[in-house]
Scaffold this motif. Sequence first.
Motif, PDB file in Angstrom:
ATOM      1  N   TRP A  17       0.827  -1.200   0.000  1.00 29.54           N
ATOM      2  CA  TRP A  17       0.000   0.000   0.000  1.00 29.54           C
ATOM      3  C   TRP A  17       0.866   1.257   0.000  1.00 29.54           C
ATOM      4  CZ3 TRP A  17      -0.771   4.484   2.539  1.00 29.54           C
ATOM      5  CH2 TRP A  17      -1.981   5.165   2.316  1.00 29.54           C
ATOM      6  N   ALA A  18       1.897   1.272   0.868  1.00 29.18           N
ATOM      7  CA  ALA A  18       2.779   2.436   0.964  1.00 29.18           C
ATOM      8  C   ALA A  18       3.538   2.658  -0.343  1.00 29.18           C
ATOM      9  CB  ALA A  18       3.747   2.276   2.125  1.00 29.18           C
ATOM     10  N   GLY A  19       3.986   1.571  -0.948  1.00 31.19           N
ATOM     11  CA  GLY A  19       4.689   1.698  -2.217  1.00 31.19           C
ATOM     12  C   GLY A  19       3.797   2.252  -3.308  1.00 31.19           C
ATOM     13  N   ASN A  20       2.553   1.762  -3.363  1.00 35.20           N
ATOM     14  CA  ASN A  20       1.607   2.264  -4.359  1.00 35.20           C
ATOM     15  C   ASN A  20       1.197   3.707  -4.078  1.00 35.20           C
ATOM     16  OD1 ASN A  20       1.507  -0.108  -5.858  1.00 35.20           O
ATOM     17  ND2 ASN A  20      -0.087  -1.000  -4.553  1.00 35.20           N
ATOM     18  N   TYR A  21       1.236   4.091  -2.814  1.00 37.51           N
ATOM     19  CA  TYR A  21       0.869   5.455  -2.461  1.00 37.51           C
ATOM     20  C   TYR A  21       1.809   6.460  -3.125  1.00 37.51           C
ATOM     21  CZ  TYR A  21      -0.116   9.593   0.376  1.00 37.51           C
ATOM     22  OH  TYR A  21      -0.435  10.860   0.787  1.00 37.51           O
ATOM     23  N   ALA A  22       3.078   6.101  -3.243  1.00 35.35           N
ATOM     24  CA  ALA A  22       4.038   6.995  -3.897  1.00 35.35           C
ATOM     25  C   ALA A  22       3.613   7.274  -5.333  1.00 35.35           C
ATOM     26  CB  ALA A  22       5.431   6.378  -3.863  1.00 35.35           C
ATOM     27  N   LEU A  23       3.149   6.247  -6.035  1.00 38.37           N
ATOM     28  CA  LEU A  23       2.681   6.434  -7.405  1.00 38.37           C
ATOM     29  C   LEU A  23       1.436   7.317  -7.434  1.00 38.37           C
ATOM     30  CD1 LEU A  23       2.598   5.831 -10.430  1.00 38.37           C
ATOM     31  CD2 LEU A  23       1.428   3.670  -9.892  1.00 38.37           C
ATOM     32  N   GLN A  24       0.522   7.082  -6.501  1.00 40.33           N
ATOM     33  CA  GLN A  24      -0.702   7.881  -6.455  1.00 40.33           C
ATOM     34  C   GLN A  24      -0.395   9.343  -6.124  1.00 40.33           C
ATOM     35  OE1 GLN A  24      -3.603   6.012  -3.825  1.00 40.33           O
ATOM     36  NE2 GLN A  24      -2.739   4.016  -4.307  1.00 40.33           N
ATOM     37  N   ARG A  25       0.590   9.555  -5.270  1.00 42.04           N
ATOM     38  CA  ARG A  25       0.884  10.917  -4.800  1.00 42.04           C
ATOM     39  C   ARG A  25       1.646  11.735  -5.834  1.00 42.04           C
ATOM     40  NH1 ARG A  25       0.111  14.159  -0.759  1.00 42.04           N
ATOM     41  NH2 ARG A  25       1.735  15.456   0.160  1.00 42.04           N
ATOM     42  N   TYR A  26       2.540  11.095  -6.580  1.00 43.41           N
ATOM     43  CA  TYR A  26       3.375  11.839  -7.519  1.00 43.41           C
ATOM     44  C   TYR A  26       2.978  11.626  -8.982  1.00 43.41           C
ATOM     45  CZ  TYR A  26       6.100  11.763  -3.224  1.00 43.41           C
ATOM     46  OH  TYR A  26       6.483  11.859  -1.909  1.00 43.41           O
ATOM     47  N   VAL A  28       7.815   3.153   1.954  1.00 41.11           N
ATOM     48  CA  VAL A  28       7.785   1.965   2.811  1.00 41.11           C
ATOM     49  C   VAL A  28       8.609   2.228   4.066  1.00 41.11           C
ATOM     50  CG1 VAL A  28       8.480  -0.454   3.009  1.00 41.11           C
ATOM     51  CG2 VAL A  28       7.352   0.351   0.920  1.00 41.11           C
ATOM     52  N   LEU A  29       9.766   2.888   3.908  1.00 43.21           N
ATOM     53  CA  LEU A  29      10.602   3.219   5.061  1.00 43.21           C
ATOM     54  C   LEU A  29       9.913   4.239   5.974  1.00 43.21           C
ATOM     55  CD1 LEU A  29      14.140   3.451   3.396  1.00 43.21           C
ATOM     56  CD2 LEU A  29      13.256   1.617   4.854  1.00 43.21           C
ATOM     57  N   LEU A  30       9.206   5.194   5.391  1.00 38.14           N
ATOM     58  CA  LEU A  30       8.443   6.146   6.204  1.00 38.14           C
ATOM     59  C   LEU A  30       7.351   5.416   6.988  1.00 38.14           C
ATOM     60  CD1 LEU A  30       8.040   9.108   3.674  1.00 38.14           C
ATOM     61  CD2 LEU A  30       9.478   9.056   5.721  1.00 38.14           C
ATOM     62  N   LYS A  31       6.725   4.445   6.329  1.00 32.08           N
ATOM     63  CA  LYS A  31       5.700   3.635   6.998  1.00 32.08           C
ATOM     64  C   LYS A  31       6.304   2.872   8.172  1.00 32.08           C
ATOM     65  CE  LYS A  31       4.973  -0.411   5.921  1.00 32.08           C
ATOM     66  NZ  LYS A  31       5.343  -1.770   6.463  1.00 32.08           N
ATOM     67  N   ASP A  32       7.527   2.413   8.002  1.00 29.05           N
ATOM     68  CA  ASP A  32       8.182   1.612   9.040  1.00 29.05           C
ATOM     69  C   ASP A  32       8.865   2.459  10.119  1.00 29.05           C
ATOM     70  OD1 ASP A  32       7.434  -0.753   7.854  1.00 29.05           O
ATOM     71  OD2 ASP A  32       9.271  -0.925   6.664  1.00 29.05           O
ATOM     72  N   SER A  33       8.946   3.773   9.919  1.00 30.11           N
ATOM     73  CA  SER A  33       9.632   4.625  10.901  1.00 30.11           C
ATOM     74  C   SER A  33       8.650   5.636  11.491  1.00 30.11           C
ATOM     75  CB  SER A  33      10.838   5.327  10.262  1.00 30.11           C
ATOM     76  OG  SER A  33      10.464   6.063   9.096  1.00 30.11           O
ATOM     77  N   VAL A  34       8.594   6.837  10.961  1.00 31.13           N
ATOM     78  CA  VAL A  34       7.780   7.893  11.577  1.00 31.13           C
ATOM     79  C   VAL A  34       6.290   7.582  11.600  1.00 31.13           C
ATOM     80  CG1 VAL A  34       9.402   9.769  11.169  1.00 31.13           C
ATOM     81  CG2 VAL A  34       7.806   9.140   9.375  1.00 31.13           C
ATOM     82  N   PHE A  35       5.792   6.842  10.593  1.00 28.28           N
ATOM     83  CA  PHE A  35       4.368   6.524  10.558  1.00 28.28           C
ATOM     84  C   PHE A  35       4.055   5.167  11.190  1.00 28.28           C
ATOM     85  CE2 PHE A  35       4.372   9.362   6.632  1.00 28.28           C
ATOM     86  CZ  PHE A  35       3.873  10.450   7.330  1.00 28.28           C
ATOM     87  N   GLY A  36       5.074   4.473  11.663  1.00 29.08           N
ATOM     88  CA  GLY A  36       4.848   3.138  12.200  1.00 29.08           C
ATOM     89  C   GLY A  36       5.118   3.020  13.681  1.00 29.08           C
ATOM     90  N   VAL A  37       5.165   4.173  14.365  1.00 35.08           N
ATOM     91  CA  VAL A  37       5.483   4.169  15.796  1.00 35.08           C
ATOM     92  C   VAL A  37       4.295   3.655  16.604  1.00 35.08           C
ATOM     93  CG1 VAL A  37       6.061   5.603  17.774  1.00 35.08           C
ATOM     94  CG2 VAL A  37       7.148   6.042  15.576  1.00 35.08           C
ATOM     95  N   ASN A  38       4.561   2.706  17.482  1.00 34.20           N
ATOM     96  CA  ASN A  38       3.544   2.189  18.399  1.00 34.20           C
ATOM     97  C   ASN A  38       3.917   2.659  19.795  1.00 34.20           C
ATOM     98  OD1 ASN A  38       1.509   0.821  19.654  1.00 34.20           O
ATOM     99  ND2 ASN A  38       2.462  -1.195  19.487  1.00 34.20           N
TER     100      ASN A  38
END
Length: 278
Positions: free
Chosen positions: A8-17, A29-39
Amino acid sequence: KPPDLSNWAGNYALQRYGVRSTNAQEAWVLLKDSVFGVNSNQQGDPESIFCARPGATVHSASTWGTMKRDYDPRVLHKAQKLLFSEADRFGNIQTYRFDITNVTRQVLANLGLWQYRQMVQALNARDASGFRKQADLFLGMIVDQDRLVATQTYFLFGKWISDARAWGSTQAESDQLEHNARTLLTLWGPKHAAETLHDYANREWAGLLSNFYHARWKIWIDRQEKKLHGKELPLFDWFAWEDAWTREKNTYAASPVGDSIAECRRVTEKYSALLEES
């Protein structure tokens, strides 16, 4: 079924740009796993050291905030490098220009926290020359952060002020509304409220960074330097200084200044060695 978030995160890049890019997809994907993936159970996002009332033991900007990062800053830095690698292809895409500015802003804020600790370490060691060197680097980062975010409408303190003043139907009303707008982002209220609520709504915004946060940190740094050279100084009244600032009427740019891609490139190149070291 729930989606695969990496896909989903990878496809989001295509949708956004609107352009397919392996690097941009990996970055998201890295943003999803870091700043957006904080629990985390902490209240609010990690705050910027730039926005905090100065001191040698700063842990937050707002009273109950935090500067703890529950993600690896190196992952965010890697995402920033991947995203920035597409600057030549995506440089005219507005969503990309905002994203690379915002991600670079966070990378620099994280570096600023690391640099703050180098500064305090020199201060605690009573290394006057080392403290000055580290402090100048820290202050320079605030200036560079201001220049970076000044390129985007969404990070302009001047727009916040001009919008507030526009609600007034008289000069007196506009002046009061500007005072309110300045107070909300800094003291939050009068002295009794500011004791616990100062910097509650801190923002890394152009104008606020250079004129308020940088000035505040410089006062503290200059005072520490004098103390290192043996000068006795009384306690500083931060509220009095901040309250006086909220009553100023100096103007700030309400439209973007500079080029986002150029500023991201300048910041990335300037701090590349420190980013690797940190």
